[in-house]
Motif scaffolding. Structure first.
Motif, mmCIF file in Angstrom:
data_model
loop_
_atom_site.group_PDB
_atom_site.id
_atom_site.type_symbol
_atom_site.label_atom_id
_atom_site.label_comp_id
_atom_site.label_asym_id
_atom_site.label_seq_id
_atom_site.Cartn_x
_atom_site.Cartn_y
_atom_site.Cartn_z
ATOM 1 N N TYR A 87 0.855 -1.181 0.000
ATOM 2 C CA TYR A 87 0.000 0.000 0.000
ATOM 3 C C TYR A 87 0.892 1.232 0.000
ATOM 4 O O TYR A 87 1.946 1.230 0.643
ATOM 5 C CB TYR A 87 -0.871 0.057 1.265
ATOM 6 C CG TYR A 87 -2.036 -0.896 1.295
ATOM 7 C CD1 TYR A 87 -3.336 -0.441 1.056
ATOM 8 C CD2 TYR A 87 -1.846 -2.247 1.574
ATOM 9 C CE1 TYR A 87 -4.420 -1.323 1.105
ATOM 10 C CE2 TYR A 87 -2.912 -3.126 1.617
ATOM 11 C CZ TYR A 87 -4.204 -2.660 1.383
ATOM 12 O OH TYR A 87 -5.265 -3.524 1.419
ATOM 13 N N ALA A 93 -4.546 1.947 3.971
ATOM 14 C CA ALA A 93 -3.703 0.989 4.692
ATOM 15 C C ALA A 93 -3.988 1.028 6.189
ATOM 16 O O ALA A 93 -4.072 -0.015 6.853
ATOM 17 C CB ALA A 93 -2.230 1.291 4.426
ATOM 18 N N LYS A 96 -7.273 -0.701 7.037
ATOM 19 C CA LYS A 96 -7.161 -2.157 6.916
ATOM 20 C C LYS A 96 -6.472 -2.739 8.146
ATOM 21 O O LYS A 96 -6.908 -3.767 8.696
ATOM 22 C CB LYS A 96 -6.376 -2.520 5.662
ATOM 23 C CG LYS A 96 -6.152 -4.027 5.471
ATOM 24 C CD LYS A 96 -5.370 -4.316 4.198
ATOM 25 C CE LYS A 96 -5.007 -5.785 4.079
ATOM 26 N NZ LYS A 96 -6.189 -6.652 3.911
ATOM 27 N N ILE A 104 1.466 -3.013 11.109
ATOM 28 C CA ILE A 104 1.870 -2.416 9.829
ATOM 29 C C ILE A 104 3.371 -2.616 9.648
ATOM 30 O O ILE A 104 4.155 -2.363 10.565
ATOM 31 C CB ILE A 104 1.530 -0.910 9.799
ATOM 32 C CG1 ILE A 104 0.012 -0.712 9.818
ATOM 33 C CG2 ILE A 104 2.146 -0.233 8.573
ATOM 34 C CD1 ILE A 104 -0.417 0.736 9.991
ATOM 35 N N VAL A 138 0.122 -5.498 7.242
ATOM 36 C CA VAL A 138 -0.281 -4.551 6.205
ATOM 37 C C VAL A 138 0.987 -3.815 5.798
ATOM 38 O O VAL A 138 1.584 -3.086 6.595
ATOM 39 C CB VAL A 138 -1.347 -3.562 6.719
ATOM 40 C CG1 VAL A 138 -1.658 -2.523 5.647
ATOM 41 C CG2 VAL A 138 -2.606 -4.312 7.126
ATOM 42 N N VAL A 140 3.356 -1.236 3.865
ATOM 43 C CA VAL A 140 3.289 0.128 3.345
ATOM 44 C C VAL A 140 4.676 0.523 2.840
ATOM 45 O O VAL A 140 5.669 0.374 3.556
ATOM 46 C CB VAL A 140 2.818 1.118 4.430
ATOM 47 C CG1 VAL A 140 2.855 2.552 3.912
ATOM 48 C CG2 VAL A 140 1.414 0.749 4.902
#
Length: 660
Positions: A87, A93, A96, A104, A138, A140
Motif C-alpha cells: 500500500y 492501509a 485495513k 503495519i 499490512v 506500506v
C-alpha cells in the motif's frame, strides 16, 4: 540494530528507548548512513543498496501489479510487481490494519539506494516472504524523498532504539502508527552474525498473536521516552548562548575531529557535508586575523581538494557520488544526488574566491556541466538522482558501480597511443593509469566490495600531482595535462555505450532551489552568463510548475512525464515545501563580490518566495542531514503526539496520526 537484538532471547526485548534513551555518539551522522542490521554492533554490515533498475519491469514470474503501479514515485514503481501486497502511505492501509487488527510493516527508501535494491531483490521479490507479509501484516512502502515527514518520524525511532539509521528503513507499527521494532537492511535468511528478514517476520507474527498487549505497552513506553527526549530545557539558564559562543564551540568540535591527512571529519563512511565547509568559510571570514580563522580556512580548502582528487568525484563524467565508503575518499557509494551537486558547486565557488586557485573553479564548472547534461529537464527543472547500480552489459543483472569502474585492459585498448618524449616507453593509457592509480588486480579492496561485484575493477582517483607525474616520465606539465584530459574524454565517449544508471526523474522543489542557487552563485562568481541562465530557467520552472498561485505555496514534488511534460500526483497539491534561494546573508556578501544576478532572476525568485521568509542560512531546508533538535522544541513533540491529543501543527505533518 533493535530489529536484530530483539530476537536473541525468547520473545521481544524491550527497546533501549523504553529504558532511557542514550545520547547519540558524536560524529555519527547515522541518518546519512545506509547501515545494516547486525546482531552485534561490532560486526557491521557493508554500506550501501540493489533493486533500482534501469526500467521498472518485473524480474519475477508474477506479472500482476500491486497498488503501487498507480503511483508516480520511481521508487514505488520499482516495487509495483513485487508479490508483496504493498500500500502507499494513506488511510486505506491504516483502516485495513485497524479492521483486521494487524501490525503495519513500513518500508522507507528511495529509488537510487543500493541496499534498498538489494533488499527488494532478496526479500520483496521472494514469494514466501511476500506471502508472510500479505497474510500477517499490512505492508506500506514510502519514498523518503516524497514524504520526508514520515521518514523523519520513524527514523527518529530507529536511531533512538538502535546503533544508527539509514535506508532502507524498516519499521513495524501498531495499527495506530506507533512503532515497536525497527532497523535498516535485513538479509533474507539468518547468517552467523545476522538475523534474517524471514525470521524477524515470523517472530513478530508470533509475538503479535501471543503477547500483543506487551508489545503495545512497550510501544507506548518508547513513545513516552521520545516525547521526553524532545523536550528541550534551558535549566537554570535564562539566556541562551550567544551566536559567537556557539560558533566557537562548533569550530572547536570540528577542529578536534578533523582528519589531518585526508580531510573531512569522520573515519568512514565520509560524506561531503558542504554545510560544514560553508560554516568554516564563514568562520574564517569573521576570524581572518586569528589562528583559528586560518585553521578554519585550511580545513575547508584541504577537504575540498582531497574530495576532488578522490574517487568520490567522477573524473570521467564529473559530478560527485553520494559518499566515500573509506577514509581516503577513494571508493564511493556510486549514486549521485542533486542536493550534493548543488551545495558542492557553491562550496567550490567559494573556495575559488577565497584562494584564487582555479582548481576549485574547474571543479565547480564540472559539477554544473554534469547536472546540465544528466539531471536537467527540458523545462528548466532538475531531476533528483542517478542510481548506484547499472548492468555491466545490456541484459545483465545490475551491479553497483558498473557504469563508473574500469579494468586495465579497457583503458589500454582505448588509449594505445605512444607518448612522445617520455624517458621510457609509455602509452597514453599507461600514463593515465599511473596518475589515477589503476592496477591489474583492481584498486578496490575486498572490504569495500562485500558482494564481490567489483573484482578486478578500478575507480579513478588522483594519486600524484601533475608535476610529479610529469617528472616521473620526464614530460612537460602542460603536455601531461593535455594527455590526461584527452584520455578522460576518450573514456567518457566509450562510457556512453554502457547501459546507463537508472534516473530518478522526480523533481523536488527544495532540491531544485538548491540547484538554482548553485548555478546562480557559480555564474556570478565566475562571471558566466550561461550559468546564470540555467538559474533563471530553474526559477521559471519552479514558478510555472510548482508554485500554487491560489495558496501562495510551493508544491513539494512533480514528475517528468512523457514527451517532456511535467506531471503531478493527484491530490498532492497540499504537499508544501519551503524554498530558500537568492540573496545570501549580509555577512557573506563579500563572497559574491560586486556581481549580482540580473533583475530577471531576482524578480522570478521574488515571485516564488512571496509567501516564504528565507531561512537564515540561505539554503533549502531539505536533503539528508543529521537529526537534531528543531528550533521549536514543540515541533518534534507534536510529531509524537498520539491521536486525539489535540495536535496543533501543520496539516501536512501529523505523525503517529500522519495524514495520507
Amino acid at each position: 540494530m533493535l530489529g536484530a537484538r530483539a530476537w536473541l532471547g525468547r520473545g521481544l526485548l524491550l527497546p533501549r528507548a523504553a529504558r532511557g534513551l542514550p545520547t547519540s555518539r558524536r560524529g555519527s551522522s547515522s541518518r546519512d548512513k545506509d547501515r545494516s542490521v547486525t546482531v552485534s554492533s561490532s560486526v557491521p554490515m557493508p554500506i550501501g543498496g540493489k533493486g533500482s533498475r534501469t526500467n521498472c519491469s518485473p524480474s519475477v514470474p508474477q506479472k500482476v501489479p500491486n497498488r503501487l503501479i498507480s503511483e508516480k514515485s520511481p521508487y514505488l514503481l520499482q516495487h509495483a510487481y513485487n508479490p508483496v501486497d504493498w500500500y502507499p502511505w494513506g488511510q486505506e492501509a491504516f483502516d485495513k490494519a485497524r479492521k483486521e487488527n494487524k501490525p503495519i510493516f513500513l518500508s522507507v527508501g528511495y529509488s537510487t539506494c543500493h541496499w534498498c535494491h538489494m533488499m527488494e531483490e532478496e526479500s520483496f521479490q521472494n514469494e514466501e516472504i511476500g506471502r508472510l507479509l500479505n497474510e500477517d501484516f499490512v505492508s506500506v512502502k514510502v519514498d523518503r524523498e516524497e514524504r520526508p515527514d514520515v521518514d523523519k518520524v520513524y527514523m527518529t525511532f530507529v536511531q533512538a532504539t538502535s546503533s544508527g539509521g539509514g535506508w532502507p528503513m524498516n519499521v513495524w507499527l501498531t495499527p495506530n502508527l506507533q512503532p515497536f521494532v525497527g532497523g535498516t537492511y535485513f538479509p533474507p535468511e539468518d547468517g552467523l552474525t545476522r538475523v534474517g528478514f524471514r525470521t524477524v517476520l515470523l517472530r513478530i507474527r508470533e509475538q503479535w498473536k501471543q503477547n500483543k498487549n506487551t508489545l503495545l505497552e512497550n510501544s507506548q513506553r518508547v513513545t513516552t521516552a521520545l516525547l521526553a527526549r524532545s523536550e528541550i530545557s534551558m535549566g537554570d539558564r535564562q539566556v541562551p548562548p550567544s551566536a559567537a559562543t556557539m560558533n566557537s564551540r562548533c569550530f572547536q568540535q570540528l577542529d578536534e575531529g578533523y582528519d589531518e591527512e585526508y580531510g573531512g571529519f569522520a573515519e568512514a563512511p565520509k560524506f561531503p557535508t558542504p554545510v560544514i565547509l560553508n560554516f568554516l568559510f564563514s568562520y574564517w571570514l569573521s576570524h581572518r586575523l586569528t589562528q583559528d580563522g586560518s585553521r578554519a580556512q585550511q580545513m575547508a580548502l584541504h577537504t575540498l581538494k582531497m574530495m576532488a582528487n578522490g574517487g568520490i568525484r567522477d573524473h570521467v563524467g564529473q559530478g560527485f557520488h553520494r559518499y566515500s565508503t573509506d577514509r581516503q575518499w577513494h571508493i564511493p557509494h556510486f549514486e549521485k544526488m542533486l542536493y550534493d551537486q548543488a551545495q558542492l558547486a557553491v562550496a567550490y565557488s567559494q573556495a575559488f574566491q577565497i584562494s584564487g586557485d582555479e582548481f576549485y573553479s574547474d571543479v565547480a564548472k564540472g559539477i554544473l556541466q554534469y547536472v546540465a547534461r544528466n539531471l536537467s529537464h527540458r523545462s528548466g527543472g532538475f531531476y533528483s538522482a542517478e542510481d548506484a547500480d547499472s548492468p555491466p552489459e545490456r541484459g545483465m543483472r545490475p551491479r553497483e558501480g558498473a557504469f563508473y569502474v574500469w579494468t586495465v585492459k579497457e583503458v589500454q585498448n582505448l588509449l594505445p597511443e605512444p607518448v612522445l618524449g617520455a624517458t621510457e616507453p609509455l602509452t597514453s593509457g599507461q600514463l593515465l593509469m599511473k596518475h589515477y592509480g589503476l592496477t591489474e588486480a583492481g584498486n578496490i579492496s575486498p572490504s569495500q566490495d562485500p558482494k564481490g561485484e567489483l573484482q578486478g575493477q578500478n575507480v579513478l582517483t588522483v594519486r600524484y600531482s601533475l608535476e610529479l607525474t610529469a617528472a616521473r616520465f620526464g614530460l612537460d606539465v602542460d603536455a601531461v595535462r593535455t594527455l590526461l584530459n584527452t584520455g578522460l574524454e576518450k573514456l567518457f565517449q566509450a562510457r556512453k555505450h554502457r547501459p546507463k544508471p537508472h534516473l530518478d526523474s522526480k523533481m523536488l522543489a527544495a532540491w531544485n532551489g538548491l540547484m538554482v542557487s548553485g548555478y546562480a552563485v557559480t555564474g556570478a562568481v565566475l562571471g558566466q552568463e550561461r550559468l546564470i541562465n540555467y538559474a533563471i530557467n530553474g526559477a521559471k520552472f519552479l514558478k510555472r510548475h510548482m508554485f500554487d498561485v491560489a495558496s501562495g505555496r510551493l508544491m513539494r514534488t512533480c514528475y517528468a512525464g512523457p514527451g517532456g511534460t511535467v506531471e503531478h500526483r493527484p491530490g498532492w497539491r497540499r504537499a508544501q515545501c519551503q524554498l530558500c534561494v537568492g540573496p545570501q546573508p549580509a555577512s557573506d556578501a563579500w563572497i559574491y563580490g560586486s556581481q549580482r544576478l540580473d533583475g530577471q532572476v531576482c524578480v522570478s525568485l521574488d515571485c516564488l518566495l512571496r509567501a516564504h521568509a528565507p531561512c537564515p542560512c540561505g539554503i533549502a531546508r531539505d536533503g539528508p542531514r543529521p537529526l537534531s533538535p528543531p528550533a521549536d522544541p514543540q515541533a518534534d513533540r507534536d510529531l509524537w503526539r498520539s491521536p486525539g491529543q489535540g495536535y496543533q501543527g501543520s496539516a501536512a505533518v501529523c505523525p503517529l496520526h500522519l495524514h495520507p
